[in-house]
Design an enzyme around this catalytic site. Structure first.
Site, PDB file in Angstrom:
ATOM      1  N   ASP A  67    -119.606 -26.110  46.187  1.00 18.80           N
ATOM      2  CA  ASP A  67    -118.820 -26.977  47.075  1.00 18.80           C
ATOM      3  C   ASP A  67    -118.828 -26.459  48.508  1.00 18.80           C
ATOM      4  O   ASP A  67    -119.362 -25.372  48.789  1.00 18.80           O
ATOM      5  CB  ASP A  67    -117.384 -27.135  46.551  1.00 18.80           C
ATOM      6  CG  ASP A  67    -116.660 -25.804  46.364  1.00 18.80           C
ATOM      7  OD1 ASP A  67    -117.261 -24.738  46.603  1.00 18.80           O
ATOM      8  OD2 ASP A  67    -115.485 -25.834  45.963  1.00 18.80           O
ATOM      9  N   ASN A 136    -103.864 -25.968  41.857  1.00 22.02           N
ATOM     10  CA  ASN A 136    -103.565 -27.317  41.331  1.00 22.02           C
ATOM     11  C   ASN A 136    -104.514 -27.680  40.179  1.00 22.02           C
ATOM     12  O   ASN A 136    -104.573 -28.839  39.769  1.00 22.02           O
ATOM     13  CB  ASN A 136    -103.673 -28.367  42.453  1.00 22.02           C
ATOM     14  CG  ASN A 136    -105.068 -28.402  43.061  1.00 22.02           C
ATOM     15  OD1 ASN A 136    -105.965 -27.655  42.655  1.00 22.02           O
ATOM     16  ND2 ASN A 136    -105.266 -29.269  44.041  1.00 22.02           N
ATOM     17  N   HIS A 138    -107.832 -27.482  40.301  1.00 22.01           N
ATOM     18  CA  HIS A 138    -109.150 -27.992  40.709  1.00 22.01           C
ATOM     19  C   HIS A 138    -110.268 -26.998  40.389  1.00 22.01           C
ATOM     20  O   HIS A 138    -110.054 -25.795  40.276  1.00 22.01           O
ATOM     21  CB  HIS A 138    -109.175 -28.429  42.183  1.00 22.01           C
ATOM     22  CG  HIS A 138    -109.222 -27.331  43.189  1.00 22.01           C
ATOM     23  ND1 HIS A 138    -108.855 -27.530  44.503  1.00 22.01           N
ATOM     24  CD2 HIS A 138    -109.590 -26.028  43.121  1.00 22.01           C
ATOM     25  CE1 HIS A 138    -109.010 -26.395  45.162  1.00 22.01           C
ATOM     26  NE2 HIS A 138    -109.450 -25.476  44.354  1.00 22.01           N
TER      27      HIS A 138
HETATM   28  C1  GLP Z   1    -111.234 -23.133  46.457  1.00 16.68           C
HETATM   29  C2  GLP Z   1    -112.651 -23.651  46.154  1.00 16.68           C
HETATM   30  C3  GLP Z   1    -113.046 -23.414  44.710  1.00 16.68           C
HETATM   31  C4  GLP Z   1    -112.532 -22.050  44.302  1.00 16.68           C
HETATM   32  C5  GLP Z   1    -111.024 -22.159  44.192  1.00 16.68           C
HETATM   33  C6  GLP Z   1    -110.346 -20.852  43.874  1.00 16.68           C
HETATM   34  O1  GLP Z   1    -110.519 -24.041  47.212  1.00 16.68           O
HETATM   35  N1  GLP Z   1    -112.856 -25.021  46.476  1.00 16.68           N
HETATM   36  O2  GLP Z   1    -114.441 -23.515  44.546  1.00 16.68           O
HETATM   37  O3  GLP Z   1    -113.071 -21.689  43.044  1.00 16.68           O
HETATM   38  O4  GLP Z   1    -110.464 -22.784  45.329  1.00 16.68           O
HETATM   39  O5  GLP Z   1    -110.441 -19.947  44.936  1.00 16.68           O
HETATM   40  P1  GLP Z   1    -110.041 -18.425  44.863  1.00 16.68           P
HETATM   41  O6  GLP Z   1    -111.086 -17.759  44.035  1.00 16.68           O
HETATM   42  O7  GLP Z   1    -110.048 -17.955  46.283  1.00 16.68           O
HETATM   43  O8  GLP Z   1    -108.701 -18.366  44.213  1.00 16.68           O
END
Ligand code: GLP
Length: 244
Positions: A67, A136, A138
């Protein structure tokens, strides 16, 4: 879906990087898709170290970036592009023919989505995905409510994502849109590792593993994946009913 619980973040990252190394040894033309973010930082560092130390031939691996924040130039330190360039592509000396990342600055973002979808089709699907999870639920920028069949798409970011996302940007300015590989691609991937650590992820891991499978909580799609693994540390596992 299988749950693998490690003692701590270091052990978790060792495990995830070993999985990727083994997958490359088994299939030197591996189609690898990864998320950026804070969770996989050590995994990337260990992956580079292990590939070198074990003399693994990774010259035929093809990499897809999961992404990107819409509107961010690759030089922005908060971009996924910057993350992969500094953590993987430069240390591994990969050239652009070995990877594809969304161009989040493109005028035609639908075309970027098409390019990604076509590429995944041409490559015969994703072999291994390493994803994280947002507060959330995602995955990538598949925000709550995204169809489990979705292909690559542009998403309006949820307020939780833009609020949590401040941690990536020094000036605290977070884009309001993201571009992401869709959940349909995740379902079709041959193997998916969802990785999470720390207490702040315990609530979303509980929902992912024990909650109802529904599109309003994207990570619950992992329950449906026939070769899906939840890689967590003890803190992220702390709210689960069962001990792993
Ligand atoms: C972000 C990205 C994701 C990532 C997630 C968790 O916003 N869009 O691809 O896996 O949130 O991030 P983190 O590993 O910093 O907790």
């Amino acid at each position: 879906m299988k749950i693998i619980c490690s003692e701590n973040y270091v052990e978790l990252s060792q495990f995830a990087s070993d999985e990727i190394v083994s997958a490359i040894i088994e299939n030197p033309s591996l189609i690898l898709c990864m998320a950026s973010g804070h969770t996989p930082v050590l995994t990337c560092e260990l992956l580079v170290k292990k590939l070198r130390e074990r003399n693994v031939d990774y010259s035929s691996v093809y990499f897809l970036g999961l992404d990107e924040w819409v509107g961010l130039p690759p030089a922005n330190e908060g971009s996924c592009h910057y993350f992969f360039r500094t953590k993987l592509f430069e240390p591994l000396q990969w050239n652009p023919s070995q990877y594809f990342l969304f161009d989040a600055m493109a005028d035609d973002l639908q075309n970027e989505c098409k390019k990604m979808d076509d590429l995944i089709a041409v490559k015969g699907g994703i072999d291994l995905m390493l994803v994280g999870i947002g507060i959330n639920g995602h995955i990538g920028f598949n925000e709550p409510g995204t169809s489990f069949n979705s292909l690559s798409h542009v998403a309006i970011l949820d307020s939780t994502t833009t609020s949590v996302g401040k941690k990536y940007f020094d000036d605290g300015r977070v884009p309001d849109k993201g571009i992401s590989i869709g959940l349909g691609h995740l379902l079709n991937a041959k193997r998916v590792l969802l990785m999470a650590n720390a207490e702040k992820k315990a609530g979303v891991i509980k929902k992912t593993v024990e909650g109802e499978m529904k599109e309003s909580f994207p990570a619950s799609i992992m329950q449906m994946h026939k070769n899906g693994f939840i890689l967590i540390d003890k803190e992220a596992a702390s709210l689960l009913n069962k001990t792993y």
